[in-house]
Each structure stands twice: as C-alpha cells, then as structure tokens.
Design a protein around this motif. Sequence first.
Motif, PDB file in Angstrom:
ATOM      1  N   ARG A  22       5.983   9.964  -2.966  1.00 28.12           N
ATOM      2  CA  ARG A  22       5.336   8.669  -2.666  1.00 28.12           C
ATOM      3  C   ARG A  22       6.011   7.931  -1.332  1.00 28.12           C
ATOM      4  O   ARG A  22       7.330   8.285  -1.472  1.00 28.12           O
ATOM      5  CB  ARG A  22       5.796   7.521  -3.932  1.00 28.12           C
ATOM      6  CG  ARG A  22       5.506   6.110  -3.763  1.00 28.12           C
ATOM      7  CD  ARG A  22       6.332   5.045  -4.252  1.00 28.12           C
ATOM      8  NE  ARG A  22       6.523   5.138  -5.626  1.00 28.12           N
ATOM      9  CZ  ARG A  22       5.834   4.254  -6.824  1.00 28.12           C
ATOM     10  NH1 ARG A  22       5.158   3.258  -6.536  1.00 28.12           N
ATOM     11  NH2 ARG A  22       6.423   4.508  -7.805  1.00 28.12           N
TER      12      ARG A  22
ATOM     13  N   THR B 143      -3.321   1.799  -3.510  1.00 26.74           N
ATOM     14  CA  THR B 143      -2.741   2.958  -3.284  1.00 26.74           C
ATOM     15  C   THR B 143      -3.443   3.948  -2.384  1.00 26.74           C
ATOM     16  O   THR B 143      -4.943   4.036  -2.250  1.00 26.74           O
ATOM     17  CB  THR B 143      -2.542   4.095  -4.305  1.00 26.74           C
ATOM     18  OG1 THR B 143      -1.695   3.371  -5.328  1.00 26.74           O
ATOM     19  CG2 THR B 143      -1.644   5.243  -4.169  1.00 26.74           C
TER      20      THR B 143
ATOM     21  N   GLU C 289      -8.028   3.107  -8.529  1.00 28.49           N
ATOM     22  CA  GLU C 289      -6.498   3.212  -8.031  1.00 28.49           C
ATOM     23  C   GLU C 289      -6.743   2.954  -6.324  1.00 28.49           C
ATOM     24  O   GLU C 289      -5.550   2.488  -5.729  1.00 28.49           O
ATOM     25  CB  GLU C 289      -5.807   4.808  -8.438  1.00 28.49           C
ATOM     26  CG  GLU C 289      -4.361   4.841  -8.021  1.00 28.49           C
ATOM     27  CD  GLU C 289      -3.526   3.766  -9.043  1.00 28.49           C
ATOM     28  OE1 GLU C 289      -2.351   3.334  -8.518  1.00 28.49           O
ATOM     29  OE2 GLU C 289      -4.060   3.468  -9.961  1.00 28.49           O
TER      30      GLU C 289
ATOM     31  N   VAL D 110       2.151   4.082  -9.827  1.00 31.27           N
ATOM     32  CA  VAL D 110       1.061   4.703  -8.987  1.00 31.27           C
ATOM     33  C   VAL D 110       0.576   5.939  -9.853  1.00 31.27           C
ATOM     34  O   VAL D 110       1.074   6.810 -10.264  1.00 31.27           O
ATOM     35  CB  VAL D 110       1.424   5.420  -7.445  1.00 31.27           C
ATOM     36  CG1 VAL D 110       0.485   6.260  -7.138  1.00 31.27           C
ATOM     37  CG2 VAL D 110       1.824   4.028  -6.874  1.00 31.27           C
TER      38      VAL D 110
ATOM     39  N   GLN E  36       0.830  -1.127   0.031  1.00 29.66           N
ATOM     40  CA  GLN E  36      -0.048   0.012  -0.004  1.00 29.66           C
ATOM     41  C   GLN E  36       0.896   1.185   0.004  1.00 29.66           C
ATOM     42  O   GLN E  36       1.010   1.858   1.110  1.00 29.66           O
ATOM     43  CB  GLN E  36      -1.079   0.091   1.315  1.00 29.66           C
ATOM     44  CG  GLN E  36      -1.906  -1.145   1.258  1.00 29.66           C
ATOM     45  CD  GLN E  36      -3.172  -0.810   0.186  1.00 29.66           C
ATOM     46  OE1 GLN E  36      -3.464   0.320   0.208  1.00 29.66           O
ATOM     47  NE2 GLN E  36      -3.512  -1.467  -0.775  1.00 29.66           N
TER      48      GLN E  36
END
Length: 278
Positions: free
Chosen positions: A130, A203, A199, A138, A105
């Motif tokens: 990130r 994420t 998404e 991502v 994650q």
Amino acid sequence: PSEVDGTDSAVDFHTDELLQFLSNLGQSTNLSLEDKSKLFANKLSENMHRPSMKYRIEGTRMLTGGKSLFSNLPDKLQETYNAMDKRNSMEDDQSASILEEIDDQPTIQFSAVAYAVLEFEQKVEVKIERIGPIDVDVRFRLDTIDGTAIAGEDYIKLSEEFTIERGQQEKKVTIYIIDDQQWEPDETFLVKLSLPNGEGAHTKLGSKTVAIVTIINDDEPGFIKFEETINLCKQSVGKTEIKVVRVNGADGRITVNYRTEDIDARAIRDYERKSNEF
C-alpha cells in the motif's frame, strides 16, 4: 538566516516556510511516518543552496543515466508534495481540498512483478503493498491465470478477495504449488491484481498489477552413462557384463535402448550381436 556547510557553501533555510510545511505534515493523518520523512527531506533539500557545480554534475548524470544528486519522489508522493507546497503558498481552502483528495486515495500494487519457487517448496508468497494513506482498510482481489503451468496440475487456483487492514502497509498472500514428482521443464503462471466492486471509489491501482510466477522444476531425471568406458574380458570366459548407471538424479522412469557395433571384433564370428531396451 544563512548558514555555511563544510564546503563553505551558503545554505539558505527559510525557517518559517519549513516550520509551516512541518506543521502541515503533522496535521495529515493519512500519511505514514516514512512518507512524511521523505516529503520533509525533499522540502529541506529544495530549501538548501545548491552551488552551480552541483547543477553541472546533475546535468552530466542525467545525460549518462547516472544517479541524481537531488532527491526524487515517487509520482504519488510528488503529487502530495506539490499539493502541500501549494497550500503553503496559497493557504486557501481549494489547495487544502486538493491535498485531502490525494491523501484519501491509497494506491496498491505488487511489490515485485516476478516470483520464483522450487516445486518441492509447495508454496509461494506474493506481496501487495500500500502506498499513501494507512488509516482505512483496503480490499483487493487476486486471480491466477494459467500459462505453461496449469491450475489443478501444477498449482492451486486462486480467485479470492483480501484486505490490507488499517495501519498495515502490505499483505502477503500464499499460493500453493503441486509437487507432482514428475520431471517437466520450468513452468509459469500469472497473478492479476484488481479492485472489487465499489473499492475503486477510494483506492487506486499502481503500475504493478500483474505478476509472473515461475515454478522451478527440481525433479531432475539425471543422466545415463556407462560406468566404465572400457571393459576387458577373456575370450575363454564366454561373456562380459557392461554396467549402465544413472547419475545426478533419479526422478521418474526411463527407458534405455542399446545395440552393439563392430570395430575390430566381428558380430557372429567373435561375439553375439545384441540390440534391445531396458
């Protein structure tokens, strides 16, 4: 075995535990090298003997808002650390699945929540960072929202999807500013970070999902003043010129009003009364 540091304090290294923790770090492909370093440093710190004096100092710093003597991990890394620590102690499939779930994650957010740009620069870069796994692409979305700055007049509207590619930890996105050559006060607009449809399954969004951009006006109009505060003239000449100047800027068109007022000299008797604009 225990060792002794430079302050004669015992340092108790649990070698087997540290080696196992380091081995687990090496097996994780979803953590960056920087994150692995932070996790191992935290583990090493916890395995070191801490004299009671350090705890007293730590307590004082907590009460006064000072910096902690002990290492502190960001919330996301702390979750990962706890899961790895649990796997070390339990060594079962359940703990491993917790770590795998956390590792899978990645979290994204703005690196800063406020940006500023001079109008003449005509663009500003916002950065998305990130946190966590870097082995997958991502996707994210950015949308601008009007504040005192208006899309189409002060900046170019943005409503688009972007990708932080595999192996990358950040993405810079350019927003274009309109330099209109007209004086106006500083203006602001917002940029919202969100996840495209689908998404969110792998994420997460961090805490910094909205950023404010300030467009700093650089089109100063300047100031109006008399070139000389005292002007002398001979009565026999019959006229005088008083010069008005504009300083510290020349942007835009301005209008100046003026009029005469009596002091010792009297209008009509000594001079011609004037009141006008230019």
